[in-house]
Design an enzyme around this catalytic site. Structure first.
Site, PDB file in Angstrom:
ATOM      1  N   ASN A   9       0.912  -1.558   0.334  1.00 63.27           N
ATOM      2  CA  ASN A   9       0.069   0.234  -0.054  1.00 63.27           C
ATOM      3  C   ASN A   9       1.092   1.430  -0.172  1.00 63.27           C
ATOM      4  OD1 ASN A   9      -1.644   2.458   0.567  1.00 63.27           O
ATOM      5  ND2 ASN A   9      -2.471   1.545   2.755  1.00 63.27           N
ATOM      6  N   LYS A  11       0.252   4.284  -0.240  1.00 64.25           N
ATOM      7  CA  LYS A  11      -0.658   5.794   0.126  1.00 64.25           C
ATOM      8  C   LYS A  11      -0.218   6.707  -0.482  1.00 64.25           C
ATOM      9  CE  LYS A  11      -0.334   2.939   4.497  1.00 64.25           C
ATOM     10  NZ  LYS A  11      -0.300   3.576   6.536  1.00 64.25           N
ATOM     11  N   HIS A  93      -9.446   1.622   4.617  1.00 62.64           N
ATOM     12  CA  HIS A  93      -8.362   1.605   5.971  1.00 62.64           C
ATOM     13  C   HIS A  93      -8.284   2.629   6.666  1.00 62.64           C
ATOM     14  CE1 HIS A  93      -4.186   2.720   6.681  1.00 62.64           C
ATOM     15  NE2 HIS A  93      -3.807   2.050   6.482  1.00 62.64           N
ATOM     16  N   GLU A  95      -7.610   4.798   7.792  1.00 61.13           N
ATOM     17  CA  GLU A  95      -6.373   6.109   7.575  1.00 61.13           C
ATOM     18  C   GLU A  95      -8.144   7.009   6.989  1.00 61.13           C
ATOM     19  OE1 GLU A  95      -3.422   5.959   5.890  1.00 61.13           O
ATOM     20  OE2 GLU A  95      -2.447   5.259   7.535  1.00 61.13           O
ATOM     21  N   GLU A 166      -5.634  -4.971  10.526  1.00 65.53           N
ATOM     22  CA  GLU A 166      -4.182  -3.770  10.503  1.00 65.53           C
ATOM     23  C   GLU A 166      -4.657  -3.327  11.909  1.00 65.53           C
ATOM     24  OE1 GLU A 166      -2.745  -2.633   6.595  1.00 65.53           O
ATOM     25  OE2 GLU A 166      -3.809  -1.265   6.897  1.00 65.53           O
ATOM     26  N   GLY A 172       2.343   2.662  10.513  1.00 65.21           N
ATOM     27  CA  GLY A 172       2.872   3.370   9.861  1.00 65.21           C
ATOM     28  C   GLY A 172       4.013   3.927  11.823  1.00 65.21           C
ATOM     29  N   SER A 210       3.330  -2.118  10.407  1.00 62.94           N
ATOM     30  CA  SER A 210       4.796  -2.381  10.495  1.00 62.94           C
ATOM     31  C   SER A 210       5.512  -3.187  10.408  1.00 62.94           C
ATOM     32  CB  SER A 210       5.148  -1.832  11.818  1.00 62.94           C
ATOM     33  OG  SER A 210       4.798  -0.457  12.423  1.00 62.94           O
TER      34      SER A 210
HETATM   35  P1  13P Z   1       3.366   0.193   7.749  1.00 64.68           P
HETATM   36  O1  13P Z   1       3.263  -1.182   7.277  1.00 64.68           O
HETATM   37  O2  13P Z   1       4.219   1.488   6.897  1.00 64.68           O
HETATM   38  O3  13P Z   1       2.510   0.920   8.903  1.00 64.68           O
HETATM   39  O4  13P Z   1       1.730   0.331   7.202  1.00 64.68           O
HETATM   40  C1  13P Z   1       0.845  -0.634   7.201  1.00 64.68           C
HETATM   41  C2  13P Z   1      -0.824  -0.093   6.280  1.00 64.68           C
HETATM   42  O5  13P Z   1      -1.227   0.979   6.890  1.00 64.68           O
HETATM   43  C3  13P Z   1      -0.722  -1.095   5.086  1.00 64.68           C
HETATM   44  O6  13P Z   1      -1.797  -0.622   4.959  1.00 64.68           O
END
Ligand code: 13P
Length: 263
Positions: A9, A11, A93, A95, A166, A172, A210
């Site tokens: 992903n 982002k 997601h 976010e 997640e 993150g 992560s």
């Molecule tokens: P990170 O691997 O940067 O923690 O992000 C995970 C994520 O949100 C994947 O959709």
């Protein structure tokens, strides 16, 4: 279950030049026996689709409209994603849920819109740290799953919809959930599905939060893991290749284990 699936992903990252560099360092280096995909920002779909043609790396988007077409300024429909060669779309997601106010029911409508166009939604669910600390992990996961509705759950049972666990506090932050925490959550998701659909073993359930090259093997080896959804580490070719290789190594060793136990 079955083979592993590892999805990057990106982002809101990337650019025409850096995408080209990243993908040229990935193509031909990802293991054949792992299903892989990258979910990229909308404006790069055409570029990435063309760079990935003739490769086994799948293409996905990070969001989709719940609407089919019409006066919805700024929205992108599932049919449009299909036209650009998308196989996957991330839906719900954390976010998007937190920063853009997507509710459980909006997430469910987006997953339905994706399924109706033949896209595979990767539906993200997971608890916040406050919810974990309050002992509410199971309740939150079950609420988010139940909101998806019966058709989406049937689709999960036959592999047309992917669930990604997640935990919000692990995204993150560099602080992956511990393998036992991940296994507990994945098992909870699978047993909840098993009580509602015929073959929950066929559902693909990923972990994201992560995941790095050092933690990937232990997370992929968990009994209920089908792979991972990788954020930051998917922006480094070397790291993403290592993570996909870890998934391949785990599948090969579990295939060997099955062959051995079958004599
Ligand atoms: P990170 O691997 O940067 O923690 O992000 C995970 C994520 O949100 C994947 O959709």
């Amino acid at each position: 279950m079955g083979g592993k699936l590892v999805v990057g992903n990106w982002k809101m990252n990337g650019g025409l030049v850096s995408n080209q560099n990243l993908l040229s360092a990935l193509v031909d280096r990802l293991p054949e026996d792992v299903e892989t995909a990258v979910c990229v920002p909308y404006p790069f779909l055409a570029q990435v689709s063309s760079l990935l043609s003739n490769t086994s790396i799948g293409l996905g988007a990070q969001n989709v409209s719940e609407y089919v077409e019409g006066a919805y300024t700024g929205e992108v429909s599932a049919a449009m994603l299909c036209e650009f060669g998308c196989r996957y779309v991330i839906v719900g997601h954390s976010e998007r849920r937190t920063l853009f106010g997507e509710s459980d029911s909006a997430v469910a409508r987006k997953a339905s819109a994706a399924l109706a166009s033949g896209l595979k939604p990767i539906v993200c669910i997971g608890e916040t740290l406050a919810e974990r600390d309050a002992g509410r992990v199971r309740e939150v996961l079950e609420r988010q799953l139940a909101a998806l509705g019966e058709d989406a759950l049937l689709a999960a049972g036959n592999g047309r919809l992917v669930i990604a666990y997640e935990p919000v506090w692990a995204i993150g932050t560099g602080r992956s959930a511990l393998p036992e925490q991940v296994q507990d959550a994945l098992a909870c998701i699978r047993s909840w599905l098993a009580s509602r659909v015929a073959d929950a073993r066929k559902a693909k359930v990923l972990y994201g939060g992560s995941v790095k090259q050092d933690s990937a093997a232990a997370l992929f080896a968990l009994p209920d893991s089908d792979g991972g959804l990788i954020g930051g580490a998917s922006l480094s070719a070397a790291e993403f290749v290592s993570i996909c290789e870890a998934a391949g190594a785990v599948s090969r060793s579990s295939d060997l284990g099955v062959k051995r136990s079958n004599g």
